[in-house]
Design a protein around this motif. Structure first.
Motif, PDB file in Angstrom:
ATOM      1  N   ILE A  23      22.618   7.414   8.760  1.00 43.05           N
ATOM      2  CA  ILE A  23      21.399   7.195   7.972  1.00 43.05           C
ATOM      3  C   ILE A  23      21.693   6.283   6.785  1.00 43.05           C
ATOM      4  O   ILE A  23      20.933   5.350   6.501  1.00 43.05           O
ATOM      5  N   CYS A  24      22.800   6.536   6.097  1.00 42.72           N
ATOM      6  CA  CYS A  24      23.142   5.720   4.926  1.00 42.72           C
ATOM      7  C   CYS A  24      23.544   4.300   5.316  1.00 42.72           C
ATOM      8  O   CYS A  24      23.178   3.345   4.640  1.00 42.72           O
ATOM      9  N   LYS A  25      24.293   4.182   6.387  1.00 41.30           N
ATOM     10  CA  LYS A  25      24.787   2.861   6.780  1.00 41.30           C
ATOM     11  C   LYS A  25      23.669   1.969   7.320  1.00 41.30           C
ATOM     12  O   LYS A  25      23.586   0.794   6.993  1.00 41.30           O
ATOM     13  N   LYS A  26      22.788   2.543   8.162  1.00 39.85           N
ATOM     14  CA  LYS A  26      21.726   1.747   8.785  1.00 39.85           C
ATOM     15  C   LYS A  26      20.439   1.732   7.972  1.00 39.85           C
ATOM     16  O   LYS A  26      19.502   1.016   8.313  1.00 39.85           O
ATOM     17  N   LYS A  27      20.369   2.587   6.929  1.00 33.87           N
ATOM     18  CA  LYS A  27      19.193   2.677   6.053  1.00 33.87           C
ATOM     19  C   LYS A  27      17.918   2.966   6.851  1.00 33.87           C
ATOM     20  O   LYS A  27      16.938   2.219   6.789  1.00 33.87           O
ATOM     21  N   VAL A  28      17.960   4.036   7.642  1.00 30.82           N
ATOM     22  CA  VAL A  28      16.805   4.469   8.428  1.00 30.82           C
ATOM     23  C   VAL A  28      16.502   5.922   8.099  1.00 30.82           C
ATOM     24  O   VAL A  28      17.310   6.622   7.497  1.00 30.82           O
ATOM     25  N   HIS A  29      15.341   6.376   8.502  1.00 29.58           N
ATOM     26  CA  HIS A  29      14.967   7.780   8.338  1.00 29.58           C
ATOM     27  C   HIS A  29      15.520   8.592   9.497  1.00 29.58           C
ATOM     28  O   HIS A  29      15.727   8.069  10.598  1.00 29.58           O
ATOM     29  N   PHE A  30      15.721   9.878   9.258  1.00 35.59           N
ATOM     30  CA  PHE A  30      16.217  10.765  10.312  1.00 35.59           C
ATOM     31  C   PHE A  30      15.144  10.935  11.372  1.00 35.59           C
ATOM     32  O   PHE A  30      13.986  11.217  11.071  1.00 35.59           O
ATOM     33  N   ASN A  31      15.544  10.766  12.627  1.00 33.21           N
ATOM     34  CA  ASN A  31      14.636  10.944  13.751  1.00 33.21           C
ATOM     35  C   ASN A  31      15.313  11.887  14.738  1.00 33.21           C
ATOM     36  O   ASN A  31      16.320  11.535  15.344  1.00 33.21           O
ATOM     37  N   GLU A  32      14.753  13.066  14.872  1.00 35.59           N
ATOM     38  CA  GLU A  32      15.347  14.088  15.726  1.00 35.59           C
ATOM     39  C   GLU A  32      15.393  13.658  17.192  1.00 35.59           C
ATOM     40  O   GLU A  32      16.363  13.932  17.895  1.00 35.59           O
ATOM     41  N   GLN A  33      14.374  12.941  17.650  1.00 38.09           N
ATOM     42  CA  GLN A  33      14.351  12.506  19.046  1.00 38.09           C
ATOM     43  C   GLN A  33      15.492  11.527  19.336  1.00 38.09           C
ATOM     44  O   GLN A  33      16.099  11.586  20.405  1.00 38.09           O
TER      45      GLN A  33
END
Length: 104
Positions: A81-91
């Protein structure tokens, strides 16, 4: 850095118990364990992973052993999440796990 590796103290025919290596930051392990308990309870993805690790046919883990493995998984998720700067997505997390697709 967290010292979450499961090790087994074995020699020859003797099979010892599994425990974490504890080579790392104990405060980080403490915080991760405190975070993973409610995460297993309330997040469906981590709940399924915990159930899989404790009930699988080959090499089932005990409850706390499974929690230690999930702490490592949480570290990997947080790093992504920190490296790619995205939100957590459970799917997205669940689609990459071949172990759950085989069990279903």
């Amino acid at each position: 850095l967290a010292g979450l590796t499961l090790r087994e103290n074995s020699s020859g025919q003797h099979k010892g118990q599994k425990h974490i290596s504890k080579r790392g930051r104990k405060r980080l392990r403490y915080i991760l364990f405190k975070v993973i308990v409610p995460l297993i309870r309330h997040n469906e993805g981590f709940k399924q992973l915990h159930k899989y690790y404790t009930t699988r046919q080959q090499n089932p883990l005990r409850g706390k052993q499974s929690m230690v493995v999930l702490c490592g998984k949480l570290l990997k998720v947080l790093h992504g999440i920190c490296k790619k700067k995205v939100h957590f997505n459970e799917q997205n997390m669940m689609k990459d796990l071949y172990c759950l697709s085989e069990a279903a």
